[in-house]
Scaffold this active site. Structure first.
Site, PDB file in Angstrom:
ATOM      1  N   CYS A  67       0.821  -1.224   0.000  1.00  0.00           N
ATOM      2  CA  CYS A  67       0.000   0.000   0.000  1.00  0.00           C
ATOM      3  C   CYS A  67       0.850   1.268   0.000  1.00  0.00           C
ATOM      4  CB  CYS A  67      -0.973  -0.004   1.173  1.00  0.00           C
ATOM      5  SG  CYS A  67      -0.209  -0.120   2.789  1.00  0.00           S
ATOM      6  N   ASP A  97      -7.510   5.857  -1.305  1.00  0.00           N
ATOM      7  CA  ASP A  97      -7.146   4.653  -0.577  1.00  0.00           C
ATOM      8  C   ASP A  97      -6.686   3.564  -1.552  1.00  0.00           C
ATOM      9  OD1 ASP A  97      -6.900   2.528   1.137  1.00  0.00           O
ATOM     10  OD2 ASP A  97      -8.931   2.647   1.957  1.00  0.00           O
ATOM     11  N   HIS A 118      -6.170   0.468  -0.797  1.00  0.00           N
ATOM     12  CA  HIS A 118      -6.540  -0.853  -0.285  1.00  0.00           C
ATOM     13  C   HIS A 118      -7.781  -1.415  -0.965  1.00  0.00           C
ATOM     14  CE1 HIS A 118      -4.066   0.953   2.905  1.00  0.00           C
ATOM     15  NE2 HIS A 118      -3.658  -0.286   3.100  1.00  0.00           N
TER      16      HIS A 118
END
Length: 499
Positions: free
Chosen positions: A138, A382, A384
């Protein structure tokens, strides 16, 4: 969030069992001329035993990849709420969401940001069996988004927006007035792809003029459409294929020089140096350089030596105006174990600057890419979310998975203090303006020690070994004495030295 590296598992039972079997065998000797005997090389059985952990590593890596693909392969889509009386800031642009014109401008701006997430089923990373970065990559993805924003500022027209942003229709958000007695009194904003005004209380009457923001955008839309080939080319540089200069394959390979490997956790400071090396290594961005600050200090002369091409001539030609554009990355620490609230106003002022290209950080072991804020909440992209790999070598590959339609927010209080801040300057004049504007933003901090500083001269003048183009070690940050006692048990993943 941090996945366990398969290489960390010891297969003691298997090895001990093989050793016991080997110890019961009579020693086999082999004549070697008239000078005695020598022990033969390891038998096939022992060689197989030595290879067995490698096979188990592969199985474990595949199991971890499968689990992470499932874990990050879905998401609950929720509405993010924005209030209509406080401005929303995105990297130097401010939007007051009290009418549809402003909402449309905000929507186009957010959706146009390049979104790079976990991917699966890409070619194995060199020296490993990893075909996905789910669960561990990430921070690399956040670093990619930071670099991509710098490249957009470098290559695309000013205030460029993606002409096809209207195609993203899956998520919407709402705007409400704070302190309203009931939440239902909020004003819903149409879906990103819905017809504007079709169901909104602030409906535009039929036959009325088109919104002013649309009229302003029309002359720009033709320019933005002409820039689409550059947009597509830029995204191919981040493709999940080994040749891509800023793809995860290249970044992981560069990270090996810093002791990192596929499956490891990468901190924001390490990623800053990986990005610097990736840009220096490739030929696709020859007019761009990356400078990484040392010890929370930007040495101006180091930046000049990196960017002023006339200094590389022999003899130097002052009349030559050639200047490399520069991305400045500053690894910092905004507190001890948690974010120091005194720095929040300073971070807000930095995100208000046109020269800021974002912040990579996030929550502990959970990297995010921060691009703005509203009130006391950060706006972020994000990484993820696990998506299938896209073959960017195809002529007309889809760009939709590289743009996000769901703005997300989180409180400043949840921000991890370890982060890297990015800036971009196109030319020497922009660099001088950047230094002045950022210094003013830094002075807004209530803390005795600023987040970082700009200093005249070279890093070597202050006892540092070389400039940032050669420096790849950890960054240091001076903290007030009362925070040093709490730093002893900080996480090993934070690559900072406390002085």
């Amino acid at each position: 969030m941090n996945s366990v590296s398969p290489s960390a598992v010891q297969y003691v039972g298997v090895v001990m069992q093989d050793e016991q079997v080997a110890s019961r065998r009579p020693p086999s000797l082999e004549r070697q001329g008239s000078f005695g005997f020598r022990v033969p090389q390891a038998s096939d059985a022992s060689r197989d035993a030595a290879r067995e952990p490698d096979e188990m590593d592969k199985v474990k890596a595949k199991l971890m990849s499968a689990w992470n693909n499932v874990k990050y392969g879905w998401t609950i889509k929720t509405k993010t709420s924005f209030n209509k009386i406080s401005p929303v800031t995105i990297l130097g642009h401010s939007y007051l969401l009290n009418n549809e014109d402003e909402v449309e401008r905000f929507r186009r701006d957010f959706v146009s940001r390049i979104w790079l997430t976990y991917r699966r089923e890409f070619p194995p990373l060199e020296g490993s069996t990893w075909t996905t970065d789910c669960g561990w990559g990430c921070m690399l993805r956040s670093g990619q988004m930071l670099l991509a924003q710098g490249l957009v500022a470098h290559l695309m027209p000013r205030d460029w927006t993606w002409p096809d942003a209207q195609q993203l229709t899956d998520v919407d958000f709402e705007v409400f007035r704070p302190r309203s007695p009931v939440r239902a009194g909020g004003v819903p904003i149409p879906s990103f792809g819905s017809l504007r005004g079709s169901s909104s209380p602030e409906k535009i009457p039929a036959g009325s003029q088109a919104p002013r923001c649309c009229q302003r955008k029309r002359p720009q839309s033709a320019r933005d459409r002409q820039a689409e080939p550059i947009h597509s080319k830029l995204i191919t540089w981040f493709g999940d294929q080994p040749p891509a200069p800023f793809g995860v394959h290249q970044l992981v390979e560069i990270g090996k020089s810093s002791g990192k490997k596929a499956g490891d956790w990468y901190g924001p400071s390490i990623v800053a140096h990986i990005l610097r090396k990736a840009v220096a290594k490739t030929s696709v961005a020859q007019s761009l350089a990356v400078y990484v600050a040392q010890d929370c200090t930007v040495y101006k002369e180091d930046v000049v030596h990196l960017c002023d091409l006339s200094l590389s001539q022999s003899p130097a030609d002052p009349s030559d105006q050639a200047w490399k554009s520069v991305i400045i990355l500053v690894p910092v620490r905004l507190g001890g174990e948690a974010l120091n609230p005194s720095y929040i106003e300073c971070v807000k002022n930095i995100l208000k600057l046109d020269c800021c290209i974002g912040i990579i950080g996030g929550k502990p072991k959970h990297s995010l890419y921060f691009i703005g804020f509203q009130d006391e909440q950060l706006l972020y992209l994000d990484p993820h979310f696990c998506q299938p790999v896209v073959d960017v070598a195809q002529a007309d590959f889809s760009l939709e998975s590289f743009h996000c339609s769901s703005p997300k927010k989180m409180p400043f209080s949840r921000m991890d203090p370890s982060c890297t801040i990015g800036f971009y300057a196109k030319n020497k004049k922009d660099f001088e303006s950047l230094c002045a504007a950022v210094s003013m933003a830094l002075s807004s901090s209530k803390e005795k020690y600023p987040i970082f500083t700009f200093v005249e001269g070279l890093g070597q003048d202050y006892g540092l070994e070389g400039d940032s183009s050669n420096h790849s070690g950890p960054s240091a940050h001076i903290l007030p004495p009362d925070t040093l006692s709490r730093s002893d048990n900080r996480r090993s993943s934070e690559e900072f030295v406390f002085l």
